[in-house]
Design an enzyme around this catalytic site. Structure first.
Site, PDB file in Angstrom:
ATOM      1  N   SER A 107      22.460 -76.304 -15.167  1.00 43.69           N
ATOM      2  CA  SER A 107      22.803 -76.760 -16.521  1.00 43.69           C
ATOM      3  C   SER A 107      21.967 -77.956 -16.970  1.00 43.69           C
ATOM      4  O   SER A 107      21.706 -78.121 -18.157  1.00 43.69           O
ATOM      5  CB  SER A 107      24.293 -77.118 -16.597  1.00 43.69           C
ATOM      6  OG  SER A 107      24.612 -78.141 -15.655  1.00 43.69           O
ATOM      7  N   HIS A 114      26.191 -84.669 -15.923  1.00 37.18           N
ATOM      8  CA  HIS A 114      25.062 -84.262 -16.751  1.00 37.18           C
ATOM      9  C   HIS A 114      24.379 -85.478 -17.378  1.00 37.18           C
ATOM     10  O   HIS A 114      24.986 -86.533 -17.500  1.00 37.18           O
ATOM     11  CB  HIS A 114      25.531 -83.294 -17.837  1.00 37.18           C
ATOM     12  CG  HIS A 114      26.185 -82.063 -17.287  1.00 37.18           C
ATOM     13  ND1 HIS A 114      27.551 -81.942 -17.167  1.00 37.18           N
ATOM     14  CD2 HIS A 114      25.646 -80.913 -16.797  1.00 37.18           C
ATOM     15  CE1 HIS A 114      27.841 -80.756 -16.641  1.00 37.18           C
ATOM     16  NE2 HIS A 114      26.701 -80.118 -16.400  1.00 37.18           N
ATOM     17  N   ASP A 174      28.772 -87.496 -18.629  1.00 32.37           N
ATOM     18  CA  ASP A 174      30.130 -87.198 -18.165  1.00 32.37           C
ATOM     19  C   ASP A 174      30.282 -87.457 -16.667  1.00 32.37           C
ATOM     20  O   ASP A 174      31.241 -86.996 -16.054  1.00 32.37           O
ATOM     21  CB  ASP A 174      30.491 -85.742 -18.483  1.00 32.37           C
ATOM     22  CG  ASP A 174      29.489 -84.748 -17.896  1.00 32.37           C
ATOM     23  OD1 ASP A 174      28.580 -85.183 -17.143  1.00 32.37           O
ATOM     24  OD2 ASP A 174      29.599 -83.544 -18.186  1.00 32.37           O
TER      25      ASP A 174
END
EC number: 3.1.-.-
Length: 249
Positions: free
Chosen positions: A24, A200, A197
Site C-alpha cells: 500500500s 502509512h 496513521d
C-alpha cells in the site's frame, strides 16, 4: 505530410520505464504529494514511472504475481530501474494477523527469489533497489486497530527485524537498498510526523522517502536523454526535421 506519412517516416519512441513494486505504501505513492508522483515529476520526458503497488500484499503474494507484471522483453522494453518495497505486512504479528504475516526466513527468501527472477528476465541487480519497511508508530497504529475492532497487530521491534533482513538480502544479492527504518529513526528522532496513521506515510514521510531514494535512482537514469527537443529548438518551417529523429536531444 499526413499522419500516416509521418508514421511511416519516423522511428517509434521507446519510453524507458521505472517500475515501483510494493504494498500500500507504493500503491498510495501516486496520491497528491506521494513519493511516486514526485519521482514521475522529476523524470518527466525521460521515463514513465509505473505504479505496481498492491495494498495489503506481502512478499509471499508478490513473488507469485511478479512474473505477471514483468516478463522477458527486448532491450528498452525492460525497466531501467525497479524498486521492491515490502515488509510492512509481512512483519505483522502472526497471532493477531495470520493472513498477512510471513515468517522472517521466508520473507528473506521471497525477496531473494524476486531479485533472482528479475535477473532471469534481463533486469540486472544494478537496476534493482530494495526498500525496507518504515518504522511503526505503535501508539498511532493501535488507535487505528481499535477503531477496526482489533488489537495492536504490529510492533516496531518486529518491523526492525524485517528491515535488517531486507538489508542482508541486498548485501547478498548486490542490489542497492534504502534503509528507511533506520533513517527515519536516526539520532532517536521523533518519526511520528513521517506517518499518517502510524504505518502509512504522511506528506512529510513521502518527501523524506523521495529525498533519500532519488540519489539511488538518479545513478540508474542520469544518462538517459530528455525525449524530444525543447520547443525553442524545433525547426519552425519544417518541424518534422526536429521531431522525427530518434527522440534524443
Amino acid at each position: 505530410m499526413s499522419l500516416c506519412e509521418l508514421a511511416a517516416s519516423g522511428s517509434s519512441l521507446l519510453w524507458p520505464r521505472v517500475l515501483l513494486f510494493g504494498d500500500s505504501i507504493t500503491q498510495f505513492s501516486f496520491q497528491q504529494g506521494g513519493w511516486g508522483t514526485l519521482l514521475a515529476d522529476r523524470l518527466v520526458r525521460k521515463c514513465d514511472v509505473l505504479n505496481r503497488g498492491f495494498s495489503g500484499y506481502n512478499t509471499r503474494w508478490a513473488k507469485i504475481i511478479l512474473p505477471r507484471i514483468i516478463r522477458k522483453g527486448a532491450g528498452l522494453e525492460n525497466p531501467v530501474a525497479v524498486t521492491i518495497f515490502f515488509g510492512a505486512n509481512d512483519s505483522t504479528l502472526k497471532d493477531e494477523n495470520p493472513k498477512q504475516h510471513v515468517p522472517l526466513d521466508e520473507y528473506s527468501a521471497n525477496l531473494r527469489d524476486m531479485v533472482q527472477y528479475l535477473r532471469s528476465v534481463d533486469i540486472p541487480k544494478e537496476r534493482v533497489i530494495l526498500i525496507t519497511p518504515p518504522p511503526l508508530c505503535e501508539a498511532a497504529w493501535e488507535k487505528e486497530c481499535i477503531l477496526k475492532g482489533c488489537k495492536l497487530n504490529r510492533l516496531n521491534v518486529a518491523v526492525g527485524e524485517y528491515a535488517k533482513a531486507c538489508l542482508q538480502v541486498a548485501r547478498d544479492c548486490g542490489t542497492d537498498v534504502l534503509d528507511l527504518w533506520t533513517l527515519m529513526q536516526k539520532d532517536n528522532q521523533d518519526f511520528s510526523s513521517y506517518l499518517s496513521d502510524g504505518l502509512h506515510l504522511s506528506p512529510l514521510g513521502n518527501e523524506f522517502l523521495f529525498f533519500h531514494l532519488w540519489p539511488l535512482l538518479d545513478k540508474k537514469v542520469s544518462s538517459l536523454p530528455r525525449l524530444l527537443p525543447d520547443w525553442k529548438d524545433v525547426e519552425e518551417t519544417k518541424p518534422e526535421l526536429s521531431l522525427l529523429g530518434d527522440g534524443d536531444h
